[in-house]
Design an enzyme around this catalytic site. Structure first.
Site, PDB file in Angstrom:
ATOM      1  N   ASP A 198      19.783  16.226   0.737  1.00 19.20           N
ATOM      2  CA  ASP A 198      20.240  16.097   2.131  1.00 19.20           C
ATOM      3  C   ASP A 198      19.943  17.402   2.875  1.00 19.20           C
ATOM      4  O   ASP A 198      19.917  18.478   2.277  1.00 19.20           O
ATOM      5  CB  ASP A 198      21.738  15.805   2.138  1.00 19.20           C
ATOM      6  CG  ASP A 198      22.255  15.490   3.534  1.00 19.20           C
ATOM      7  OD1 ASP A 198      21.449  15.094   4.399  1.00 19.20           O
ATOM      8  OD2 ASP A 198      23.475  15.641   3.757  1.00 19.20           O
ATOM      9  N   GLU A 199      19.736  17.308   4.198  1.00 21.75           N
ATOM     10  CA  GLU A 199      19.483  18.484   5.050  1.00 21.75           C
ATOM     11  C   GLU A 199      18.347  19.345   4.471  1.00 21.75           C
ATOM     12  O   GLU A 199      18.454  20.570   4.364  1.00 21.75           O
ATOM     13  CB  GLU A 199      20.765  19.323   5.201  1.00 21.75           C
ATOM     14  CG  GLU A 199      21.956  18.585   5.785  1.00 21.75           C
ATOM     15  CD  GLU A 199      21.829  18.309   7.278  1.00 21.75           C
ATOM     16  OE1 GLU A 199      20.756  18.598   7.850  1.00 21.75           O
ATOM     17  OE2 GLU A 199      22.789  17.803   7.874  1.00 21.75           O
ATOM     18  N   LYS A 207      21.877   9.043   9.036  1.00 23.78           N
ATOM     19  CA  LYS A 207      21.222   9.446   7.788  1.00 23.78           C
ATOM     20  C   LYS A 207      22.153   9.319   6.582  1.00 23.78           C
ATOM     21  O   LYS A 207      21.715   8.918   5.499  1.00 23.78           O
ATOM     22  CB  LYS A 207      20.699  10.879   7.891  1.00 23.78           C
ATOM     23  CG  LYS A 207      21.753  11.976   7.904  1.00 23.78           C
ATOM     24  CD  LYS A 207      21.105  13.344   7.939  1.00 23.78           C
ATOM     25  CE  LYS A 207      22.141  14.451   7.959  1.00 23.78           C
ATOM     26  NZ  LYS A 207      22.919  14.547   6.715  1.00 23.78           N
ATOM     27  N   THR A 208      23.433   9.672   6.751  1.00 22.58           N
ATOM     28  CA  THR A 208      24.357   9.585   5.620  1.00 22.58           C
ATOM     29  C   THR A 208      24.521   8.147   5.161  1.00 22.58           C
ATOM     30  O   THR A 208      24.542   7.845   3.957  1.00 22.58           O
ATOM     31  CB  THR A 208      25.724  10.188   5.981  1.00 22.58           C
ATOM     32  OG1 THR A 208      25.545  11.542   6.414  1.00 22.58           O
ATOM     33  CG2 THR A 208      26.666  10.170   4.784  1.00 22.58           C
ATOM     34  N   GLN A 240      16.142  20.135  13.778  1.00 22.18           N
ATOM     35  CA  GLN A 240      17.473  20.722  13.646  1.00 22.18           C
ATOM     36  C   GLN A 240      17.505  21.861  12.622  1.00 22.18           C
ATOM     37  O   GLN A 240      18.562  22.202  12.097  1.00 22.18           O
ATOM     38  CB  GLN A 240      18.493  19.648  13.266  1.00 22.18           C
ATOM     39  CG  GLN A 240      18.666  18.574  14.327  1.00 22.18           C
ATOM     40  CD  GLN A 240      19.816  17.632  14.013  1.00 22.18           C
ATOM     41  OE1 GLN A 240      20.986  17.984  14.122  1.00 22.18           O
ATOM     42  NE2 GLN A 240      19.485  16.411  13.609  1.00 22.18           N
ATOM     43  N   ARG A 265      24.696  17.012  20.930  1.00 23.82           N
ATOM     44  CA  ARG A 265      26.109  16.870  20.540  1.00 23.82           C
ATOM     45  C   ARG A 265      26.856  15.994  21.543  1.00 23.82           C
ATOM     46  O   ARG A 265      27.957  15.528  21.258  1.00 23.82           O
ATOM     47  CB  ARG A 265      26.821  18.236  20.484  1.00 23.82           C
ATOM     48  CG  ARG A 265      26.289  19.267  19.491  1.00 23.82           C
ATOM     49  CD  ARG A 265      26.096  18.707  18.114  1.00 23.82           C
ATOM     50  NE  ARG A 265      24.713  18.293  17.920  1.00 23.82           N
ATOM     51  CZ  ARG A 265      24.288  17.578  16.891  1.00 23.82           C
ATOM     52  NH1 ARG A 265      25.139  17.178  15.966  1.00 23.82           N
ATOM     53  NH2 ARG A 265      23.014  17.245  16.777  1.00 23.82           N
TER      54      ARG A 265
END
Length: 763
Positions: free
Chosen positions: A218-219, A32-33, A249, A611
């Site tokens: 973002d987020e 995403k970044t 998330q 993770r």
């Protein structure tokens, strides 16, 4: 446009879509970044958008720095571009416009310490008992109100019949007045005051709407109500808004995040284009399949599924241990095995210890793994918190226990004399230390002097007397051998006021500290189980040795341990998720909140599972000692949701009920509704910390009631009497003075005992 060639089809589609509302659903590890930074670069390089017209906001300074650095790698340095955190962006806006809402532009921003001082003064001015309404509790209510946009007046009207709110409301009002009088804002104000500015001053709002024609967030799943209002006010006119997030998330609802912001984005902004980034670049296929088989049971989510071009990889290993000690030993053994094996294999890069992560639901679980890694000689470090024995509350109680053993331990007394608050300031403490030096006594002996205690400030006398009394009584009972280590600990925990102070604080932090203190009861419980006759001195010696050798360099190669909340955004080759049991994960609190609580726990499980890059372990224990109590457990609802074909190792028990297994949205309520799980399960009990606190309080009160007024052996003792003690054997009474009796024992010499407590039998 060569720089866009690094993106996959969906990432590229998102990067070149610049006009109108855009929702990018970016799954874990989907890049995403990279998508966001390339989108900004595309707007500037290809569409000719002036960086001055772009606003990108995120949550942490680290994320903002990383995004800015990556954009500047693509377009070069540009000072006109705002890539900031929410708070930084709002602070810039307020610096230029604070006068429009009644503030001077040079206003100060109060940090948490400043806020506590303001509230403390208000509590005193309004004659509110700080023990009943702690500073931390009041500040948490104020912060919650500001995040929800509730003014003091609105808060008091909404909670008009609530006693606690009637007290907190005027304090909130006074707090706001104090900040305004001091030309100050707190961190919550930075966002709420900016929203107020936009809502009150249309000219200012129009200016920033013209300036920030392109808004990126973002987020987005972690935004609260005020952050949502800030973004919506800026973007609802031009509609050029792009939000990036993953509803799967959203794990911070307990601190204000509202998942509805991302789930209902398409309702807020019509004609939204939705692009799903589902290709994962992090994990092997089986890990993603297992994570999806869990998260798909959530009803409140957007439909999506991560996939990868990587191979399926190893299956997920599940291990069901007999108890939590064996669970920790299994994890340590697997780390040691994989670490050694990777050095003997043809693996290109051998595994380091730092490639392993243990992610648990609560901090209290770390202690078992610390013990297991220490015993196995495996280096470890705890992130997002202190090592178990380094935690403040654990150290405080260890100091109290040291004072029971050794009245001369001035260092320990200095640490806990104001834990909880007893009103002893630095000047008073220095005077007491000077007096102790002159008299050649310990601080505790000085405080035991009635005349000195009477000379203390009025607010300190009673609490100091109580502390001295309980330490003296516990010391006498320890010498008499009447109480076990766990009994002494319970008395110190309750009668010093330490536990009550944490209960009164009524904050998330205080709740975590309480759980750690109850987990310390498990440490004592384990020791007493292994050695029923363990003495307080033996126990403290063992703990001291553990604490002293447990020192690690944060930069060394070591296994990483942290909570799943702290692990968001990180990744590791090998991940262990222990404690997969109903009541622990999902937690007992989530059942109290119904389906919404369980769904947030499931999202946390999804975050933990994703993770892992190469190998994932899930573990549970048939019996677990938590908060000083051992319970049989039932395997986690989330374990039962994992596709069995993806698991190896132990089998997960499941009901033979096809109808239930086919209902993908079912919330398993049976754990909450009945203590007996049925089938092959043993008795299951939700081990709630606050229930355990009440049990300890009851036990302490009962033992104190029994001890009060009971003579030694029920007999009057005089000099020359022969007596018998269950621990020290036979002896001769050589002195009876006040509340003490001095006995010369054949086995261990002279002992001074509490006459009314010591279990002496006259022969």
């Amino acid at each position: 446009m060569d720089y866009l060639s690094k993106l996959n089809d969906k990432q590229r589609e998102a990067a070149v879509h610049t006009e109108g509302p855009l929702l990018i659903l970016a799954g874990a590890g989907s890049g995403k970044t990279s998508t966001m930074t390339h989108r900004i670069a595309y707007m500037i390089r290809e569409k000719g958008v002036d960086p001055y017209h772009i606003l990108a906001v995120t949550f942490t300074n680290k994320a903002a720095r990383e995004m800015r650095d990556r954009v500047e790698e693509l377009i070069g340095e540009n000072v006109n571009m705002w890539i900031l955190t929410f708070h930084s962006a709002c602070l810039r806006i307020l610096r230029m416009n604070a006068d429009k809402i009644g503030y001077k532009k040079d206003f100060v921003v109060y940090d948490p310490t400043d806020q506590k001082v303001v509230v403390k003064n208000l509590l005193k001015a309004q004659n509110v008992d700080e023990k009943k309404f702690s500073v931390a509790y009041v500040l948490s209510v104020i912060s919650d109100c500001k995040e929800k946009g509730l003014t003091p007046q609105a808060y008091m009207e909404k909670h008009a019949v609530d006693f606690r709110s009637k007290v907190v409301g005027p304090i909130y009002q006074g707090y706001e007045e104090a900040l305004r009088n001091n030309n100050a804002m707190d961190f919550d104000d930075l966002i709420s005051k900016t929203v107020a500015l936009f809502e009150r001053d249309s000219e200012t709002l129009d200016y920033y709407r013209r300036r920030f024609r392109y808004v990126m967030v973002d987020e987005y799943q972690d935004t609260n109500f005020m952050q949502y209002r800030f973004v919506k006010l800026l973007a609802e006119k031009h509609n050029n808004i792009c939000v990036v997030g993953d509803d799967d998330q959203c794990i911070y609802q307990w601190r204000g995040a509202d998942i509805k912001n991302i789930l209902e984005f398409e309702k807020d902004f019509k004609n939204t284009k939705v692009i799903k980034l589902e290709q994962n670049y992090r994990s092997y296929g089986n890990i993603l399949e297992a994570a999806h088989s869990v998260i798909r049971h959530n009803y409140g989510r957007k439909d999506k599924k991560l996939w990868t071009q990587k191979e399926p990889g190893q299956k997920i290993t599940y291990y069901r241990a007999d108890d939590d000690r064996e669970e920790a030993r299994f994890v340590a053994a697997q780390v040691d095995l994989l670490h050694s094996k990777s050095r003997r294999s043809d693996r290109e890069t051998p595994l380091k210890y730092s490639d392993f992560a243990v992610l648990y639901r609560t901090n209290t679980q770390s202690r078992r793994f610390e013990d297991a890694f220490r015993s196995a000689g495996i280096p470890y470090r705890v992130l997002g918190g202190f090592r178990y024995y380094d935690r403040k509350e654990v150290k405080d109680m260890m100091c109290y226990m040291r004072l029971v053993l050794n009245r001369d331990d001035d260092l320990s007394l200095e640490r806990v004399i104001n834990e909880p608050k007893r009103g002893i300031g630095e000047k008073t403490l220095e005077k007491l230390k000077a007096l102790a030096t002159v008299r050649g006594e310990s601080l505790l002996d000085v405080l035991s002097d009635g005349e000195i205690a009477d000379s203390l400030p009025a607010k300190s006398r009673a609490s100091i007397r109580d502390m001295v009394a309980v330490l003296s009584e516990m010391g006498q009972q320890w010498e008499s051998g009447q109480l076990k280590v766990s009994d002494i600990y319970d008395n110190l925990l309750i009668r010093t006021g330490y536990m009550k102070a944490l209960e009164d604080a009524n904050t998330v932090e205080a709740e975590g500290r309480i759980e750690n203190l109850l987990e310390f009861k498990s440490v004592i419980y384990d020791e007493e189980k292994d050695n029923p006759n363990v003495t307080l001195s033996e126990f403290m010696e063992k703990i001291a040795l553990i604490a002293e050798v447990d020192n690690h360099n944060p930069d060394e190669d070591a296994v990483v341990m942290m909570t799943m909340h702290s692990a968001k955004g990180l990744e590791f080759p090998v991940v262990f998720l222990p404690g997969m049991e109903d009541g622990l994960f999902p937690s007992w609190r989530s059942y109290d909140k119904g389906s919404e609580g369980v769904e947030e726990e499931r999202r946390l499980c999804y975050v933990g599972m994703t993770r892992a890059r190469e190998k994932l372990y899930l573990t549970s224990a048939e019996t677990r000692t938590l908060y000083g109590k051992t319970d049989f457990t039932r395997e986690s609802q989330f374990l039962r949701e994992v596709d069995p074909s993806l698991l190896e190792g132990h089998a997960v028990y499941s009901r033979k009920n096809p109808a239930q297994s086919q209902d993908r949205y079912r919330i398993d309520e049976s754990f909450r509704s009945s203590p007996n799980s049925g089938g092959s399960f043993s008795h299951v009990e939700v081990n709630r910390p606050f229930q355990q606190i009440q049990k300890i309080k009851t036990e302490v009160a009962r033992s104190a009631s029994q001890a009060k007024g009971t003579a030694a052996g029920g007999q009057n003792l005089t000099q020359g009497d022969k007596v018998k003690h269950p621990k020290f054997g036979e002896g001769l009474v050589i002195e009876v003075s006040g509340s003490t009796v001095t006995v010369a024992f054949d086995s261990c010499g002279i002992k001074k005992l509490a006459k009314d407590i010591a279990p002496l039998t006259k022969l």
